[in-house]
Design an enzyme around this catalytic site. Structure first.
Site, PDB file in Angstrom:
ATOM      1  N   ASP A   9       5.827 -10.451  13.230  1.00 30.84           N
ATOM      2  CA  ASP A   9       4.731  -9.896  14.022  1.00 30.84           C
ATOM      3  C   ASP A   9       5.269  -8.703  14.813  1.00 30.84           C
ATOM      4  O   ASP A   9       6.198  -8.839  15.608  1.00 30.84           O
ATOM      5  CB  ASP A   9       4.257 -11.011  14.964  1.00 30.84           C
ATOM      6  N   ILE A  10       4.682  -7.551  14.615  1.00 28.32           N
ATOM      7  CA  ILE A  10       5.204  -6.322  15.231  1.00 28.32           C
ATOM      8  C   ILE A  10       5.128  -6.369  16.762  1.00 28.32           C
ATOM      9  O   ILE A  10       5.911  -5.704  17.438  1.00 28.32           O
ATOM     10  CB  ILE A  10       4.492  -5.072  14.656  1.00 28.32           C
ATOM     11  N   VAL A  32      -3.429  -5.698  12.424  1.00 23.89           N
ATOM     12  CA  VAL A  32      -2.337  -5.366  13.336  1.00 23.89           C
ATOM     13  C   VAL A  32      -2.883  -4.678  14.603  1.00 23.89           C
ATOM     14  O   VAL A  32      -2.359  -4.863  15.704  1.00 23.89           O
ATOM     15  CB  VAL A  32      -1.260  -4.525  12.605  1.00 23.89           C
ATOM     16  N   ASP A  33      -3.943  -3.926  14.447  1.00 21.48           N
ATOM     17  CA  ASP A  33      -4.589  -3.252  15.576  1.00 21.48           C
ATOM     18  C   ASP A  33      -5.058  -4.288  16.615  1.00 21.48           C
ATOM     19  O   ASP A  33      -4.763  -4.174  17.819  1.00 21.48           O
ATOM     20  CB  ASP A  33      -5.787  -2.460  15.016  1.00 21.48           C
ATOM     21  N   SER A 120      -2.190   0.776   6.190  1.00 22.00           N
ATOM     22  CA  SER A 120      -3.234   0.850   5.140  1.00 22.00           C
ATOM     23  C   SER A 120      -3.202  -0.282   4.112  1.00 22.00           C
ATOM     24  O   SER A 120      -4.042  -0.299   3.212  1.00 22.00           O
ATOM     25  CB  SER A 120      -3.221   2.192   4.383  1.00 22.00           C
ATOM     26  N   THR A 121      -2.230  -1.205   4.220  1.00 23.81           N
ATOM     27  CA  THR A 121      -2.139  -2.223   3.156  1.00 23.81           C
ATOM     28  C   THR A 121      -2.920  -3.496   3.468  1.00 23.81           C
ATOM     29  O   THR A 121      -2.830  -4.475   2.734  1.00 23.81           O
ATOM     30  CB  THR A 121      -0.671  -2.603   2.841  1.00 23.81           C
ATOM     31  N   GLY A 122      -3.687  -3.477   4.563  1.00 27.36           N
ATOM     32  CA  GLY A 122      -4.540  -4.624   4.890  1.00 27.36           C
ATOM     33  C   GLY A 122      -5.960  -4.347   4.431  1.00 27.36           C
ATOM     34  O   GLY A 122      -6.193  -4.108   3.240  1.00 27.36           O
TER      35      GLY A 122
HETATM   36  P1  ADP Z   1      -5.138  -1.207   7.684  1.00 34.18           P
HETATM   37  O1  ADP Z   1      -6.550  -1.073   8.165  1.00 34.18           O
HETATM   38  O2  ADP Z   1      -4.323   0.035   7.933  1.00 34.18           O
HETATM   39  O3  ADP Z   1      -5.059  -1.708   6.280  1.00 34.18           O
HETATM   40  P2  ADP Z   1      -4.419  -3.855   8.708  1.00 34.18           P
HETATM   41  O4  ADP Z   1      -4.125  -4.244  10.099  1.00 34.18           O
HETATM   42  O5  ADP Z   1      -5.587  -4.500   8.051  1.00 34.18           O
HETATM   43  O6  ADP Z   1      -4.511  -2.261   8.698  1.00 34.18           O
HETATM   44  O7  ADP Z   1      -3.152  -4.134   7.813  1.00 34.18           O
HETATM   45  C1  ADP Z   1      -1.986  -3.352   7.803  1.00 34.18           C
HETATM   46  C2  ADP Z   1      -0.784  -4.235   7.578  1.00 34.18           C
HETATM   47  O8  ADP Z   1      -0.451  -4.878   8.811  1.00 34.18           O
HETATM   48  C3  ADP Z   1      -1.017  -5.358   6.564  1.00 34.18           C
HETATM   49  O9  ADP Z   1       0.076  -5.372   5.670  1.00 34.18           O
HETATM   50  C4  ADP Z   1      -1.046  -6.617   7.412  1.00 34.18           C
HETATM   51  O10 ADP Z   1      -0.506  -7.720   6.708  1.00 34.18           O
HETATM   52  C5  ADP Z   1      -0.138  -6.229   8.551  1.00 34.18           C
HETATM   53  N1  ADP Z   1      -0.285  -6.977   9.810  1.00 34.18           N
HETATM   54  C6  ADP Z   1      -1.329  -7.683  10.288  1.00 34.18           C
HETATM   55  N2  ADP Z   1      -1.044  -8.214  11.494  1.00 34.18           N
HETATM   56  C7  ADP Z   1       0.225  -7.818  11.804  1.00 34.18           C
HETATM   57  C8  ADP Z   1       1.117  -8.036  12.897  1.00 34.18           C
HETATM   58  N3  ADP Z   1       0.770  -8.774  13.957  1.00 34.18           N
HETATM   59  N4  ADP Z   1       2.353  -7.459  12.857  1.00 34.18           N
HETATM   60  C9  ADP Z   1       2.733  -6.715  11.795  1.00 34.18           C
HETATM   61  N5  ADP Z   1       1.948  -6.468  10.743  1.00 34.18           N
HETATM   62  C10 ADP Z   1       0.713  -7.015  10.730  1.00 34.18           C
END
Ligand code: ADP
Length: 168
Positions: A9-10, A32-33, A120-122
């Site tokens: 988790d970032i 992640v946002d 962008s990979t979510g």
């Molecule tokens: P986007 O809209 O750019 O695709 P997302 O948040 O949906 O953004 O996903 C981007 C990446 O972040 C995905 O690979 C997802 O698995 C990852 N992600 C989601 N939550 C977290 C977190 N808490 N920490 C790190 N990476 C995360």
């Protein structure tokens, strides 16, 4: 620059700057946002609102900086990734810009360590393999006298495996 891969988790990563995969409204979203705004608290959103009032929305591929609020980082760098619609050349360039502009902004802030999620990979559905290659290439090609370490934070197993292969 040293490159590190961490699974997790970032919001828990120790780094001067952490990068948020924001959307162009800058007003928060899921993935992640959502995690960054939840963990960092209201100060991040307040500053995002001020940026919006000043410059309007954030364009795809660009980056802006706010406080990291309650996070241990100093800064959150918000960058807006492209939604994948299959226009490979155009969308790849925009994703590369996200990494490049975040690194440039970090450098201007004298950041020594910066952590990136897999932008962008979510929900934006960018193919993970291609996104990983773009991220690693862009970071490797960025020569900096300021930034010492870049951390790729992979949240899911698939991205972790992709980055492991790319960084070997
Ligand atoms: P986007 O809209 O750019 O695709 P997302 O948040 O949906 O953004 O996903 C981007 C990446 O972040 C995905 O690979 C997802 O698995 C990852 N992600 C989601 N939550 C977290 C977190 N808490 N920490 C790190 N990476 C995360």
């Amino acid at each position: 620059m040293k490159i590190e891969l961490i699974k997790g988790d970032i919001t828990k990563i120790k780094s001067d700057a952490i990068v948020n995969a924001a959307n162009s409204s800058l007003l928060g979203g899921g993935g992640v946002d959502g995690a960054i705004h939840r963990a960092g608290g209201i100060d991040i959103l307040d500053e995002c609102r001020r940026i919006r009032n000043r410059q309007g929305k954030c364009n795809i591929g660009e980056a802006v900086v706010t406080t990291a609020g309650n996070l241990s980082a100093k800064y959150v760098i918000h960058t807006v990734g492209p939604v994948w619609n299959g226009h490979e050349e155009k969308e790849s360039k925009l994703l590369a810009n996200c990494y490049h502009n975040s690194l440039k902004l970090a450098e201007s802030l004298d950041v020594k360590t910066i952590a990136f999620p897999n932008i962008s990979t979510g929900v934006y559905r960018f193919p993970k393999e291609l996104a990983g290659k773009i991220a690693v290439d862009e970071v490797r090609n960025f020569k900096s006298e300021v930034i010492e370490k870049v951390i790729f934070v992979c949240f899911d197993d698939e991205n972790e495996l992709i980055y492991k292969k790319l960084l070997d």
